[in-house]
Design a protein around this motif. Structure first.
Motif, PDB file in Angstrom:
ATOM      1  N   TYR A 129      68.711  75.311  -0.123  1.00 15.47           N
ATOM      2  CA  TYR A 129      68.866  76.567   0.625  1.00 15.47           C
ATOM      3  C   TYR A 129      69.945  76.401   1.697  1.00 15.47           C
ATOM      4  CZ  TYR A 129      67.753  80.794   3.263  1.00 15.47           C
ATOM      5  OH  TYR A 129      67.836  82.009   3.907  1.00 15.47           O
ATOM      6  N   ILE A 130      69.926  75.267   2.370  1.00 18.68           N
ATOM      7  CA  ILE A 130      70.939  74.977   3.391  1.00 18.68           C
ATOM      8  C   ILE A 130      72.329  74.991   2.767  1.00 18.68           C
ATOM      9  CG2 ILE A 130      71.845  73.183   4.943  1.00 18.68           C
ATOM     10  CD1 ILE A 130      69.341  74.663   6.025  1.00 18.68           C
ATOM     11  N   ARG A 131      72.484  74.385   1.598  1.00 18.58           N
ATOM     12  CA  ARG A 131      73.793  74.358   0.924  1.00 18.58           C
ATOM     13  C   ARG A 131      74.254  75.774   0.571  1.00 18.58           C
ATOM     14  NH1 ARG A 131      71.633  69.497  -1.050  1.00 18.58           N
ATOM     15  NH2 ARG A 131      70.866  70.473  -2.956  1.00 18.58           N
ATOM     16  N   LYS A 132      73.319  76.663   0.214  1.00 18.04           N
ATOM     17  CA  LYS A 132      73.687  78.060  -0.065  1.00 18.04           C
ATOM     18  C   LYS A 132      74.232  78.742   1.191  1.00 18.04           C
ATOM     19  CE  LYS A 132      70.397  78.821  -3.798  1.00 18.04           C
ATOM     20  NZ  LYS A 132      69.091  79.360  -4.162  1.00 18.04           N
ATOM     21  N   VAL A 133      73.550  78.544   2.313  1.00 19.45           N
ATOM     22  CA  VAL A 133      74.000  79.159   3.568  1.00 19.45           C
ATOM     23  C   VAL A 133      75.323  78.527   4.010  1.00 19.45           C
ATOM     24  CG1 VAL A 133      73.420  79.612   5.991  1.00 19.45           C
ATOM     25  CG2 VAL A 133      71.639  79.785   4.234  1.00 19.45           C
ATOM     26  N   ILE A 134      75.457  77.223   3.848  1.00 17.46           N
ATOM     27  CA  ILE A 134      76.706  76.538   4.189  1.00 17.46           C
ATOM     28  C   ILE A 134      77.857  77.090   3.349  1.00 17.46           C
ATOM     29  CG2 ILE A 134      77.917  74.320   3.924  1.00 17.46           C
ATOM     30  CD1 ILE A 134      75.361  73.008   5.093  1.00 17.46           C
TER      31      ILE A 134
ATOM     32  N   PHE B  23      70.685  84.765   8.308  1.00 17.75           N
ATOM     33  CA  PHE B  23      71.387  84.900   9.581  1.00 17.75           C
ATOM     34  C   PHE B  23      70.867  83.895  10.604  1.00 17.75           C
ATOM     35  CE2 PHE B  23      71.824  87.591  13.629  1.00 17.75           C
ATOM     36  CZ  PHE B  23      73.101  87.133  13.909  1.00 17.75           C
ATOM     37  N   SER B  24      69.557  83.845  10.798  1.00 13.13           N
ATOM     38  CA  SER B  24      69.012  82.910  11.786  1.00 13.13           C
ATOM     39  C   SER B  24      69.222  81.462  11.352  1.00 13.13           C
ATOM     40  CB  SER B  24      67.532  83.196  12.078  1.00 13.13           C
ATOM     41  OG  SER B  24      66.738  82.970  10.948  1.00 13.13           O
ATOM     42  N   VAL B  25      69.154  81.197  10.047  1.00 17.35           N
ATOM     43  CA  VAL B  25      69.426  79.847   9.553  1.00 17.35           C
ATOM     44  C   VAL B  25      70.893  79.494   9.809  1.00 17.35           C
ATOM     45  CG1 VAL B  25      69.571  78.408   7.468  1.00 17.35           C
ATOM     46  CG2 VAL B  25      67.531  79.803   7.888  1.00 17.35           C
ATOM     47  N   ALA B  26      71.798  80.449   9.607  1.00 13.17           N
ATOM     48  CA  ALA B  26      73.216  80.211   9.878  1.00 13.17           C
ATOM     49  C   ALA B  26      73.430  79.887  11.356  1.00 13.17           C
ATOM     50  CB  ALA B  26      74.046  81.432   9.470  1.00 13.17           C
ATOM     51  N   LEU B  27      72.760  80.607  12.245  1.00 10.29           N
ATOM     52  CA  LEU B  27      72.869  80.318  13.673  1.00 10.29           C
ATOM     53  C   LEU B  27      72.363  78.917  13.991  1.00 10.29           C
ATOM     54  CD1 LEU B  27      71.743  83.740  15.174  1.00 10.29           C
ATOM     55  CD2 LEU B  27      74.078  82.824  15.055  1.00 10.29           C
ATOM     56  N   HIS B  28      71.281  78.527  13.363  1.00 12.37           N
ATOM     57  CA  HIS B  28      70.697  77.192  13.543  1.00 12.37           C
ATOM     58  C   HIS B  28      71.708  76.129  13.087  1.00 12.37           C
ATOM     59  CE1 HIS B  28      66.702  74.786  13.350  1.00 12.37           C
ATOM     60  NE2 HIS B  28      67.698  73.920  13.306  1.00 12.37           N
ATOM     61  N   ILE B  29      72.260  76.317  11.896  1.00  7.46           N
ATOM     62  CA  ILE B  29      73.224  75.363  11.334  1.00  7.46           C
ATOM     63  C   ILE B  29      74.462  75.257  12.226  1.00  7.46           C
ATOM     64  CG2 ILE B  29      74.874  75.035   9.434  1.00  7.46           C
ATOM     65  CD1 ILE B  29      72.684  76.229   7.567  1.00  7.46           C
ATOM     66  N   LEU B  30      75.023  76.396  12.599  1.00 10.16           N
ATOM     67  CA  LEU B  30      76.245  76.391  13.411  1.00 10.16           C
ATOM     68  C   LEU B  30      75.999  75.752  14.778  1.00 10.16           C
ATOM     69  CD1 LEU B  30      77.536  79.955  12.494  1.00 10.16           C
ATOM     70  CD2 LEU B  30      78.592  77.770  11.822  1.00 10.16           C
ATOM     71  N   THR B  31      74.852  76.006  15.365  1.00  9.90           N
ATOM     72  CA  THR B  31      74.513  75.395  16.652  1.00  9.90           C
ATOM     73  C   THR B  31      74.401  73.887  16.509  1.00  9.90           C
ATOM     74  OG1 THR B  31      73.386  77.405  17.384  1.00  9.90           O
ATOM     75  CG2 THR B  31      72.814  75.354  18.535  1.00  9.90           C
ATOM     76  N   MET B  32      73.745  73.435  15.466  1.00 16.27           N
ATOM     77  CA  MET B  32      73.620  71.989  15.246  1.00 16.27           C
ATOM     78  C   MET B  32      74.985  71.342  15.021  1.00 16.27           C
ATOM     79  SD  MET B  32      70.130  71.133  13.212  1.00 16.27           S
ATOM     80  CE  MET B  32      70.479  69.382  13.400  1.00 16.27           C
ATOM     81  N   ILE B  33      75.818  71.967  14.210  1.00 16.97           N
ATOM     82  CA  ILE B  33      77.155  71.417  13.954  1.00 16.97           C
ATOM     83  C   ILE B  33      77.935  71.341  15.267  1.00 16.97           C
ATOM     84  CG2 ILE B  33      79.388  71.875  12.861  1.00 16.97           C
ATOM     85  CD1 ILE B  33      77.776  73.091  10.488  1.00 16.97           C
ATOM     86  N   SER B  34      77.851  72.385  16.066  1.00 16.22           N
ATOM     87  CA  SER B  34      78.573  72.428  17.334  1.00 16.22           C
ATOM     88  C   SER B  34      78.110  71.345  18.299  1.00 16.22           C
ATOM     89  CB  SER B  34      78.389  73.800  17.988  1.00 16.22           C
ATOM     90  OG  SER B  34      78.914  73.807  19.297  1.00 16.22           O
ATOM     91  N   GLU B  35      76.816  71.141  18.387  1.00 12.38           N
ATOM     92  CA  GLU B  35      76.267  70.292  19.443  1.00 12.38           C
ATOM     93  C   GLU B  35      75.967  68.861  19.036  1.00 12.38           C
ATOM     94  OE1 GLU B  35      76.220  71.697  22.714  1.00 12.38           O
ATOM     95  OE2 GLU B  35      77.477  72.907  21.361  1.00 12.38           O
ATOM     96  N   SER B  36      76.015  68.544  17.745  1.00  6.93           N
ATOM     97  CA  SER B  36      75.698  67.193  17.291  1.00  6.93           C
ATOM     98  C   SER B  36      76.884  66.257  17.518  1.00  6.93           C
ATOM     99  CB  SER B  36      75.327  67.204  15.808  1.00  6.93           C
ATOM    100  OG  SER B  36      75.065  65.881  15.383  1.00  6.93           O
TER     101      SER B  36
END
Length: 143
Positions: free
Chosen positions: A37-42, A5-18
């Motif tokens: 691991y990132i690819r699994k969450v993605i 969950f927290s990794v998903a929030l991190h990923i989504l925030t980065m995608i949004s703001e990059s």
């Protein structure tokens, strides 16, 4: 401890703001984990329809705006069960013990109430709230 969950929030925030397209390796570097691991969450986020990508291109896009993406739907995207179960009750209590016989019935309603309140809270917060908090943190560190 499950951190999807927290990794998903991190990923989504980065995608949004990059301003640039982010690879799974770039996301992994920021999160502090490996790119598999990132690819699994993605994959979980894509299956939930929260992000998309295009064949042959690096990077991901949000499928809707951060203010339309609730923390509850992000949480559910990372979990197998679409219900918050933070406090599972231990099994195999001794049925001959007066406490063991009734403990599950005694604690289950309390746990269910707390989990329900958490679901309501997450439903009322969005990815935009996370992003706003991120910028507040950045501003505080500068002062």
């Amino acid at each position: 401890m499950d951190t999807k969950f927290s990794v998903a929030l991190h990923i989504l925030t980065m995608i949004s703001e990059s301003k640039e397209s982010l690879s799974s390796q770039a996301l992994a570097t920021s999160v502090g984990t490996n790119s598999s691991y990132i690819r699994k969450v993605i994959a979980l986020l894509k299956n939930a329809g929260l992000i998309s990508s295009h064949q042959g291109k690096t990077g991901y896009q949000l499928s809707k705006s951060p203010k339309e993406m609730t923390l509850l739907e992000i949480y559910y995207s990372t979990q197998e069960i679409k219900h918050i179960r933070l406090f599972p009750v231990h099994q195999n209590s001794n049925p001959d013990c007066p406490v063991g016989k009734h403990i599950q019935g005694a604690v289950s309603p309390l746990f269910a109430s707390a989990e329900s309140q958490l679901e309501k809270e997450l439903a009322n917060q969005t990815l935009e709230d996370v992003i706003d908090n991120l910028y507040k943190q950045v501003k505080q560190k500068r002062n």
